[in-house]
Write a protein that holds these residues in place. Structure first.
Motif, short mmCIF file in Angstrom:
data_model
loop_
_atom_site.label_atom_id
_atom_site.label_comp_id
_atom_site.label_asym_id
_atom_site.label_seq_id
_atom_site.Cartn_x
_atom_site.Cartn_y
_atom_site.Cartn_z
N MET A 220 -46.08 25.77 83.89
CA MET A 220 -46.65 25.73 82.51
C MET A 220 -48.03 25.97 82.58
N VAL A 221 -48.33 26.27 81.29
CA VAL A 221 -50.01 26.41 81.03
C VAL A 221 -50.38 25.63 79.96
N SER A 222 -51.45 24.85 80.29
CA SER A 222 -52.10 23.87 79.35
C SER A 222 -52.52 24.52 78.10
N SER A 223 -52.35 24.19 76.84
CA SER A 223 -52.88 24.88 75.86
C SER A 223 -54.38 25.25 75.99
N LEU B 203 -47.25 34.62 69.94
CA LEU B 203 -46.42 33.61 69.23
C LEU B 203 -44.89 33.78 69.79
N LEU B 204 -44.32 34.71 70.10
CA LEU B 204 -42.77 34.78 70.66
C LEU B 204 -42.92 34.24 71.90
N SER B 205 -43.82 34.66 72.67
CA SER B 205 -43.87 34.22 74.15
C SER B 205 -44.08 32.79 74.36
N LEU B 206 -44.73 32.14 73.38
CA LEU B 206 -44.76 30.53 73.45
C LEU B 206 -43.51 29.98 72.87
N PHE B 207 -42.85 30.45 72.09
CA PHE B 207 -41.66 29.99 71.39
C PHE B 207 -40.35 30.15 72.71
N GLU C 117 -46.83 32.58 80.89
CA GLU C 117 -47.65 33.46 81.70
C GLU C 117 -48.07 34.65 80.50
N THR C 118 -47.00 35.04 79.96
CA THR C 118 -47.14 36.05 78.93
C THR C 118 -48.20 35.89 77.81
N ALA C 119 -47.92 34.62 77.48
CA ALA C 119 -48.86 34.12 76.19
C ALA C 119 -50.24 33.95 76.66
N ASP D 135 -48.92 27.42 88.86
CA ASP D 135 -47.76 26.94 89.08
C ASP D 135 -46.53 27.86 88.90
N PHE D 136 -47.01 29.19 88.74
CA PHE D 136 -45.72 30.23 88.55
C PHE D 136 -44.98 30.35 89.54
#
Length: 358
Positions: free
Chosen positions: A1-4, A184-188, A193-195, A75-76
């Protein structure tokens, strides 16, 4: 996960790098006379620097490396890290192909062969379309078709972005909108990592658009369009094509519908008329809108609105929160801009008609 917080850092750092380096790149290019001269099929009427892609690539990659150094990519799993490296190295290699073409003018066949080689290496690194999800059909495993389909997609999107780069701010704005939709789609979908890469790219494009919107002070050149095109094409593979959502095969086609359809239509028309598909002409959508009587800025804004609208359809397909409201808003926006375009064209025609009758 990536922190905002890492998304914000990537976006802001990329934007600031581009914003502050464009004047340096422009001054250096003018000093050494690396400029794009006016021509019959081109819209600009004075020499323009076309090396803005240097700043775009630097802003995006340096922002990602900063986030990486802060632990944002720590963490990936190995498979995802390999794909991230494929995007980073592949986008840089595509940038090198494009900026070389900007400086010494490569032949179309040479450019295409180099693109295919880099795309093939990216595929070997794990950036592959190995399966697709089709509505009503399910998941299809591609087998040996994975390599040609991946190469076709990556090089196709690169050239679609390159070909739409014909007006001030057009390619950077369209790519920026596509980047926001992918973010937006990546987050959803949980593709963090893409986001993150999308955030850096959108930041770079925003910083560049300040100098590139009409009247432009600098062009991105092939170096910029190749870098942007490969990055967006790669992100769509990572986040959209391989997801388990049943409609994902449609998502990248919707997000990139405008440049892809424009390129496809131009190629078909060129072949129909017996011309080479690589022969430059004025058959692109933006050329046709200009010939219809739209102003430079209104043409760009109309294509922006259309890109935003089809991107909103992708949000609806995955049931993104608030997507019906987003689609309704973009529909209204597209309608208003279309109405303004209609008024512009028909208003000019009426004035000409009145003038000719006096």
């Amino acid at each position: 996960m990536v922190s905002s917080g890492y998304y914000v850092v990537a976006f802001i750092v990329a934007a600031l790098i581009v914003f502050n380096t464009i004047p340096i790149v422009k001054a250096a290019a003018i000093k050494y006379q690396y400029t794009d001269l006016p021509a019959e099929r081109k819209v600009h009427r004075q020499p323009m620097v076309r090396l803005g892609g240097i700043s775009i690539a630097a802003g995006t990659l340096l922002a990602l490396f900063l986030v990486w150094s802060l632990g944002g990519l720590a963490d990936f799993p190995p498979g995802v890290s390999s794909e991230v490296w494929a995007v980073v190295l592949g986008s840089f290699c595509f940038f090198l192909i494009g900026v070389t073409d900007d400086l010494v003018s490569l032949s179309p066949l040479t450019r295409l062969l180099l693109q295919a080689v880099v795309a093939s290496v990216a595929w070997a690194m794990g950036l592959e379309i190995s399966l697709v999800s089709l509505p009503g059909v399910g998941i299809l495993h591609l087998g040996w078709l994975s390599l040609p389909l991946t190469v076709f997609w990556l090089t196709g999107v690169v050239n679609a972005i390159n070909w739409i780069d014909g007006l001030d701010g057009l390619a950077s704005g369209v790519a920026g909108i596509a980047g926001v939709m992918i973010f937006l789609l990546s987050l959803f979908m949980g593709e963090t990592e893409t986001a993150l890469i999308s955030a850096a790219l959108v930041g770079s494009l925003l910083g560049f658009l300040y100098y590139n919107f009409n009247p432009a002070q600098i062009f991105m050149g092939d170096g910029g369009s190749y870098f942007i095109g490969f990055t967006i094409a790669s992100l769509s593979v990572m986040a959209l094509v391989k997801s388990a959502v049943g409609t994902t095969v449609l998502l990248p086609l919707l997000v990139l519908a405008v440049p892809l359809l424009d390129m496809s239509a131009v190629i078909i028309l060129r072949l129909y008329n017996g011309s080479s598909p690589f022969q430059a002409d004025q058959r692109h959508l933006h050329h046709r809108l200009l010939k219809a009587g739209l102003s430079h800025r209104l043409t760009v804004l109309l294509i922006y609105a259309l890109t935003l609208w089809v991107g909103s359809l992708a949000l609806v397909f995955v049931e993104f929160p608030g997507s019906p409201v987003i689609l309704g808003s973009t529909t209204i926006l597209l309608g208003l801009v279309s109405w303004r375009a209609w008024e512009s064209v028909h208003g000019s025609s009426m004035e000409q008609g009145v003038g000719s009758g006096e």
